[in-house]
Design a protein around this motif. Structure first.
Motif, short mmCIF file in Angstrom:
data_model
loop_
_atom_site.label_atom_id
_atom_site.label_comp_id
_atom_site.label_asym_id
_atom_site.label_seq_id
_atom_site.Cartn_x
_atom_site.Cartn_y
_atom_site.Cartn_z
N ASN A 147 -2.05 10.66 -1.72
CA ASN A 147 -2.39 10.02 -2.99
C ASN A 147 -2.18 10.92 -4.20
O ASN A 147 -1.68 10.47 -5.24
CB ASN A 147 -3.83 9.51 -2.96
N TYR A 177 0.04 3.19 -10.09
CA TYR A 177 -0.04 3.43 -8.65
C TYR A 177 -0.70 2.24 -7.93
O TYR A 177 -0.24 1.77 -6.88
CB TYR A 177 -0.80 4.73 -8.40
N THR A 178 -1.80 1.73 -8.52
CA THR A 178 -2.52 0.61 -7.90
C THR A 178 -1.65 -0.65 -7.89
O THR A 178 -1.63 -1.40 -6.92
CB THR A 178 -3.85 0.35 -8.64
N ASN A 194 -11.22 1.81 -7.01
CA ASN A 194 -10.39 3.01 -6.79
C ASN A 194 -10.91 4.25 -7.52
O ASN A 194 -10.13 5.04 -8.06
CB ASN A 194 -8.93 2.72 -7.19
N ILE A 246 0.26 9.63 -7.01
CA ILE A 246 -0.23 9.27 -8.36
C ILE A 246 0.55 10.10 -9.40
O ILE A 246 0.93 9.59 -10.46
CB ILE A 246 -1.76 9.48 -8.46
N GLN A 269 0.83 -1.22 0.00
CA GLN A 269 0.00 0.00 0.00
C GLN A 269 0.86 1.27 0.00
O GLN A 269 1.85 1.33 -0.71
CB GLN A 269 -1.02 -0.05 1.15
N SER A 270 0.53 2.24 0.85
CA SER A 270 1.21 3.54 0.76
C SER A 270 2.68 3.51 1.18
O SER A 270 3.38 4.50 0.98
CB SER A 270 0.48 4.57 1.61
N ASP A 308 -6.30 10.78 1.02
CA ASP A 308 -7.01 10.72 -0.26
C ASP A 308 -7.86 11.97 -0.48
O ASP A 308 -8.88 11.93 -1.17
CB ASP A 308 -7.87 9.46 -0.34
N LYS A 314 5.10 4.50 -1.44
CA LYS A 314 5.24 5.88 -1.93
C LYS A 314 6.66 6.44 -1.80
O LYS A 314 7.17 7.05 -2.74
CB LYS A 314 4.22 6.80 -1.24
N CYS A 330 0.94 -0.34 -5.12
CA CYS A 330 0.32 -0.52 -3.80
C CYS A 330 0.01 -2.00 -3.53
O CYS A 330 -0.14 -2.40 -2.38
CB CYS A 330 -0.98 0.27 -3.70
N ASN A 361 -9.34 7.59 -6.40
CA ASN A 361 -8.00 7.87 -6.93
C ASN A 361 -8.07 8.27 -8.40
O ASN A 361 -7.31 9.14 -8.86
CB ASN A 361 -7.09 6.65 -6.75
#
Ligand code: GLN
Length: 343
Positions: free
Chosen positions: A131, A216-217, A189, A135, A79-80, A113, A83, A220, A192
């Motif tokens: 996010n 991005y998905t 999503n 993204i 997940q995040s 988000d 990043k 994650c 997003n």
């Protein structure tokens, strides 16, 4: 030694010996593993299946010593926590100044988000830990692919390969997408995708919005365990060299910028509380992971699915706070100099 000791403990060199780290890690885990606060994320249906009792932690030193406790064999989606690592790859490809110009370096004070954050701040993306900025960072992965050795056409698949290979180098093993999480998050999503299209309207996204959200998905959805995150954190602590594989993944200057971004917004709108309590750059994700970096010393990772209102693991934060205090890792803590050495 109490795992929840006072702030005054200050470490100036490396992590302590193996026996001490093992004792402190087990004590921090034992102290918090039965805490019942928080709720497992449900907005991504696959995450709702997590056992709220799962709890694990890992410490990896910059010399490659590693220590794991709890459910350290369980895998979960990153997940995040992906990043900061994608930001690192973008900084390597574009340079720190350009990356800051395109992605930002300041806090939103709003949830990860938030659409409002895009609307109210002229910069729009604000930072790569929320996010919108993340993204936008994924929309630059084709630029990462362009400078990657062996890429002939920097298309979407080459962009994805750069991300997966880059994050795998941080972890020291090849990471794979959890297909169930990816499929389920791709179906749900919409928020997003909305953020990506909004950013596009402001000229703040750098490929097709749907492609950016897909990359991005996927990032994650990469499956990791707590030990992988410990190694990834230790690589950021070790000036960009993975202490287990010996591979240089990114530069020391890139690491410093990534840690600045994590300190600013790694735990979203609660990043100030986190710095106050823990005194280290950290990054959380909705699967329950918290990754923390003690620069020059090592990486910490804690994982337990129940989250607070901002989406940060409750037990993960508590275990990390105890470890930071017991190991004397708070970067803001100092003791007065004894003045026993002539200047
Ligand atoms: N994939 C998740 C999302 O975009 C990641 C959020 C998080 O971990 N905080 O909503």
């Amino acid at each position: 030694m109490s795992p929840d000791g006072p702030l005054e403990r200050v470490s100036t060199g490396h992590l302590p010996d193996d026996a001490t780290v093992t004792t402190l890690l087990q004590a921090a885990y034992a102290l918090h593993r039965d805490v019942r606060d928080g709720h497992v994320a449900t907005y991504i249906p696959q995450l709702a299946r997590a056992d709220p009792g799962w709890c694990a932690a890992s410490v990896v030193s910059v010399t490659g010593r590693s220590f794991d406790v709890g459910d350290s064999d369980e895998r979960f989606s990153i997940q995040s926590v992906s990043k900061p690592f994608v930001l690192a790859l973008v900084i390597e490809a574009l340079g720190a100044d350009r990356a800051r110009e395109l992605l930002g370096a300041n806090a939103t004070g709003l949830p990860f988000d938030s659409v409002t954050a895009v609307e109210v701040h002229d910069h729009r993306t604000m930072n790569a830990m929320v996010n919108a900025g993340a993204i936008a960072a994924s929309s630059l992965l084709q630029e990462v692919a362009r400078v990657s050795p062996g890429t002939s056409v920097p298309d979407t698949e080459a962009a994805w390969a750069s991300a997966r290979d880059g994050l795998s180098a941080f972890a020291g093993r090849r990471l794979e997408v959890d297909d169930d999480v990816y499929a389920c998050e791709s179906e749900t999503n919409l928020r997003n995708r909305g953020i990506a299209h909004l950013l596009r309207s402001y000229g703040r996204i750098h490929c097709e919005p749907e492609v950016a959200v897909d990359l991005y998905t996927r990032q994650c959805s990469l499956a990791v365990d707590v030990h992988d995150l410990g190694v990834m954190a230790a690589t950021l602590a070790d000036g960009g060299v993975n202490p287990v594989t010996g591979e240089r993944v990114v530069s020391d200057g890139t690491c410093a910028r990534v840690l600045a971004a994590m300190a600013t917004a790694g735990l979203y709108e609660l990043s100030g509380d986190w710095l106050w309590e823990v005194g280290l750059p950290g990054k959380s994700g909705v699967s329950g992971a918290v990754l923390t970096v003690a620069p020059g010393k090592g990486g910490l990772a804690a994982w337990s699915p129940p989250l607070d209102a901002a989406g940060n693991s409750v037990r993960g934060q508590l275990v990390t706070r105890s470890l930071s205090r017991a190991l004397g890792l708070n970067v803001f803590a100092s003791n007065p100099d004894p003045h026993d050495v002539p200047p």
